[in-house]
Motif scaffolding. Sequence first.
Motif, PDB file in Angstrom:
ATOM      1  N   LEU A 464       2.601  88.052 -17.140  1.00  0.00           N
ATOM      2  CA  LEU A 464       3.529  87.167 -17.850  1.00  0.00           C
ATOM      3  C   LEU A 464       4.198  86.165 -16.925  1.00  0.00           C
ATOM      4  CD1 LEU A 464       5.195  89.824 -20.171  1.00  0.00           C
ATOM      5  CD2 LEU A 464       3.763  87.919 -20.927  1.00  0.00           C
ATOM      6  N   SER A 465       4.097  86.383 -15.619  1.00  0.00           N
ATOM      7  CA  SER A 465       4.700  85.479 -14.639  1.00  0.00           C
ATOM      8  C   SER A 465       3.675  84.549 -14.013  1.00  0.00           C
ATOM      9  CB  SER A 465       5.383  86.306 -13.541  1.00  0.00           C
ATOM     10  OG  SER A 465       6.348  87.188 -14.088  1.00  0.00           O
ATOM     11  N   ALA A 466       2.480  84.494 -14.557  1.00  0.00           N
ATOM     12  CA  ALA A 466       1.414  83.676 -13.980  1.00  0.00           C
ATOM     13  C   ALA A 466       1.787  82.202 -13.966  1.00  0.00           C
ATOM     14  CB  ALA A 466       0.116  83.887 -14.760  1.00  0.00           C
ATOM     15  N   ARG A 467       1.230  81.487 -12.990  1.00  0.00           N
ATOM     16  CA  ARG A 467       1.470  80.050 -12.827  1.00  0.00           C
ATOM     17  C   ARG A 467       0.161  79.355 -12.476  1.00  0.00           C
ATOM     18  NH1 ARG A 467       7.059  78.265 -13.606  1.00  0.00           N
ATOM     19  NH2 ARG A 467       8.219  80.220 -13.644  1.00  0.00           N
ATOM     20  N   GLY A 468       0.137  78.040 -12.727  1.00  0.00           N
ATOM     21  CA  GLY A 468      -0.996  77.240 -12.296  1.00  0.00           C
ATOM     22  C   GLY A 468      -2.323  77.777 -12.804  1.00  0.00           C
ATOM     23  N   VAL A 717       1.818  80.498 -24.143  1.00  0.00           N
ATOM     24  CA  VAL A 717       0.416  80.843 -23.902  1.00  0.00           C
ATOM     25  C   VAL A 717       0.302  82.259 -23.339  1.00  0.00           C
ATOM     26  CG1 VAL A 717      -1.610  80.296 -22.485  1.00  0.00           C
ATOM     27  CG2 VAL A 717      -0.337  78.450 -23.603  1.00  0.00           C
ATOM     28  N   LEU A 718       1.130  82.564 -22.357  1.00  0.00           N
ATOM     29  CA  LEU A 718       1.033  83.864 -21.701  1.00  0.00           C
ATOM     30  C   LEU A 718       1.406  85.017 -22.623  1.00  0.00           C
ATOM     31  CD1 LEU A 718       2.411  82.945 -18.175  1.00  0.00           C
ATOM     32  CD2 LEU A 718       0.075  83.651 -18.735  1.00  0.00           C
ATOM     33  N   VAL A 719       2.433  84.846 -23.445  1.00  0.00           N
ATOM     34  CA  VAL A 719       2.817  85.933 -24.355  1.00  0.00           C
ATOM     35  C   VAL A 719       1.654  86.296 -25.272  1.00  0.00           C
ATOM     36  CG1 VAL A 719       4.216  86.432 -26.413  1.00  0.00           C
ATOM     37  CG2 VAL A 719       5.317  85.677 -24.300  1.00  0.00           C
ATOM     38  N   HIS A 720       0.983  85.307 -25.835  1.00  0.00           N
ATOM     39  CA  HIS A 720      -0.121  85.591 -26.746  1.00  0.00           C
ATOM     40  C   HIS A 720      -1.330  86.165 -26.005  1.00  0.00           C
ATOM     41  CE1 HIS A 720       2.328  82.948 -29.295  1.00  0.00           C
ATOM     42  NE2 HIS A 720       1.716  83.515 -30.318  1.00  0.00           N
ATOM     43  N   ALA A 721      -1.626  85.599 -24.837  1.00  0.00           N
ATOM     44  CA  ALA A 721      -2.776  86.079 -24.076  1.00  0.00           C
ATOM     45  C   ALA A 721      -2.541  87.494 -23.561  1.00  0.00           C
ATOM     46  CB  ALA A 721      -3.063  85.129 -22.916  1.00  0.00           C
ATOM     47  N   VAL A 722      -1.362  87.752 -23.039  1.00  0.00           N
ATOM     48  CA  VAL A 722      -1.069  89.080 -22.496  1.00  0.00           C
ATOM     49  C   VAL A 722      -1.004  90.116 -23.623  1.00  0.00           C
ATOM     50  CG1 VAL A 722       0.628  90.454 -21.231  1.00  0.00           C
ATOM     51  CG2 VAL A 722       0.033  88.155 -20.439  1.00  0.00           C
TER      52      VAL A 722
END
Length: 812
Positions: A464-468, A717-722
Amino acid sequence: MLTACVVVLPGGLRRREGAAMDRHKCEENRLADGPLEELLSAARATRDARFGTRVTYSPKVFIPLTMLCRDRCGYCTFAKSPARTDAPYLTPDEVLSIAMRGAEAGCHEALFTLGEYPEDRYPVAREWLTKHGYSSTVDYLAAMCELVRDETGLLPHANAGALSKDELARLREVSASQGMMVESLNRDLAAHRGAPDKWPERRLATLEAAGELAIPFTTGILVGIGESRGDRLHAIRAIAESHRRHGHVQEVIVQNFVPKPDTAMRNAAPCEPEEFLRAIAMARVVLPPDVHLQAPPNLVDDFGSLLDAGIDDWGGVSPVTRDHVNPECEWPELERLRTVTERRGKVLAPRLTVYPEFAEAAPYWLADGMRFPVLDRSDAAYLGRDDPGALFPERHKDAHNVGTGAEVKLTGRSSTAWYSGAVGTPPALVPGRADASVTGAVRETLRSALAGEELGEAEIVTLLSARGPEVAAVAEVADELRATAVGDAVTYVRNRNINYTNVCTFKCRFCGFAKGPLSLNLRGKPYLLDMAEIAERAQEAWELGCTEVCLQGGIHPSFDGEHYIEVCRAVKRVVPEIHVHGFTALEVTEGARRLDEPLESYLKRLKDAGLRSLPGTAAEILDDDIRAILCPDKLSTEEWLECHRVAHNVGLRSNITMMFGSVEQPVHWARHMLRTRELQRETGGFTEFVGLPFVHMAAPIYLKRQARRGPTWREVVLVHAVARIVYHGLIDHIQASWVKIGLSGVSQLLRAGVDDVGGTLMDENISRAAGASHGQQIDEARLADMVSGLGRRLARRDTLYQLVEPTAARLR
């Protein structure tokens, strides 16, 4: 035996005391003069252990308030005499013009740089201040910080040099952080002759006073102005000791000396590159690990080498103004900065002028008037919001009615950055650059997920903390799992919302729909639909081809539990075939309570009356610390989970929703997913996960300046993907809310693990009342166009994910 005592400061910062410090100093001395590669390796290891792959920078605008200064440093080209300046100070209009350009370009920081006490040396400066009603340069600086904060939303950073405690306190009220370079503690340097403000005692007194006042502070050293390695080590240790006492040093800058024409040191040799790298690495090893380390990227040719020496921050980089202290050295373009960072396995993240550790503990580190401006520009990790575009302060006027909801109208300058509920296209993150540059914990966690390992809290927070490029890598894995679970179908349901009342006795601080004591006059009039109106709307929905009605409303003071049963019966009398999807965990729990009836018995009676499934709303964030802020009088985490457990056990299905982007952090999202995953493992009763980005515009908690401006697009994006990754094998369907996100955003999410777009949502009012601008109904043609462009197929379903054949559908 040597022992050490660790003292925890506000915000989780730490200081170390005791005899173990002597041992550390011996090791520091050895590294400082030892082989360079050994020192660089130790610095990188220290940096990576604390900050992982993230490297930050501050998008800023540079405001040179005055270039007059009473000091005469041997290397400085910033300070000028009155004869070489157009005016002693920038005017308020000039300050605001520069700041506005920065805000429009997406900056977060307004860096005020100025000479020290020019009124003590130049009568023209003193006369200008008196004429304009200011007692001192610091007094004028405080006024300009306040102006910029209020008009543009930029966060002031005051870099005013060595100040008294009273002056620091005055600036603390109107700035998010302050700074002053120590430079060197060698009193005999020729570079500082004629500069009384550079005397070591004065610099250290300012540093110490900032700590006593709890000011997030930036300081640092200047390398190559005649000092020795020992001098540098002495200065870094002094900074470290002050931080151990107060926990206030947020970053240390290690800057290399570059000779400039027209200065006393114009013929001096520049700082040797290897000596500069050694100084950076030494600082990283000596400083406490929680202190961020910065070196300016515009003063060296190969600025990637600074990462090799252990920095975790590039400092302020401006898209609109030059570096007025080093005007001959241009800032690197942001894309170049990003490329250089990623080539070394790191990811670039914008930050605020105040670092996350301090912003998170705002009541201690920030003055009252600075807390909301910082929060308003923060993402969930307290870094800077990373959606491109401007974020101006929002001002509101009364709403006007829209059916049974209301729309909020904003006044003043319009923000251009994306946020949930607003009209606008989010930045394109998916598909993205999921390439070999992804390293570290994100890569290892994704490998574990693909290997079928179940992720725990720490691993989920990592994703959830991913970047770039890490974001694209997470999305890619999520979409691979989506294809495995459900194939290429993109599903939707034809449904109608019936929000039967907006009157509510509960005081949810995020709700822009319910009428109650927190309405702030920004919603439509109170209403209550009677049974005939509810039945009529259900009949109309069925005739228009809907297979579901979604029943939700406020907790009306006149309702008892029988009311909800009567609503179900009213719907079923006119359309027995329609699926009744209704009543949140709060509604049914409150209904049972008002009847003094066991929840299981009450849910069975609702089922007998026609209820078939429960929406997952009223979950918000399933963490009681967050619920105490958002909805203190609502049901607890365990009560929500127990309600759905009982519902599943009596044969009612339900879904999981998560409202995110208000006050919580990624760790709370992870806990929400873990708690619902465990319940799904127990009951198997959840049909899908639905991410609900917080719509801030008319939310009382935002209007009271106590919440963020919803999630960033990266976070959406991250909430749905994770969620796809976390629930894999247990929940097949991940749904995106087009009402809160818009179709352009949903299109990206369909390549990040999402397989369902929810309902056509005739008469959706709750998001609209919170300020969302997207429509209340969508037709299949628009959905089909979006899906076909992705190479996927659109499929209509019912509430429980059984496909509805087109030939059997009622197309009216």
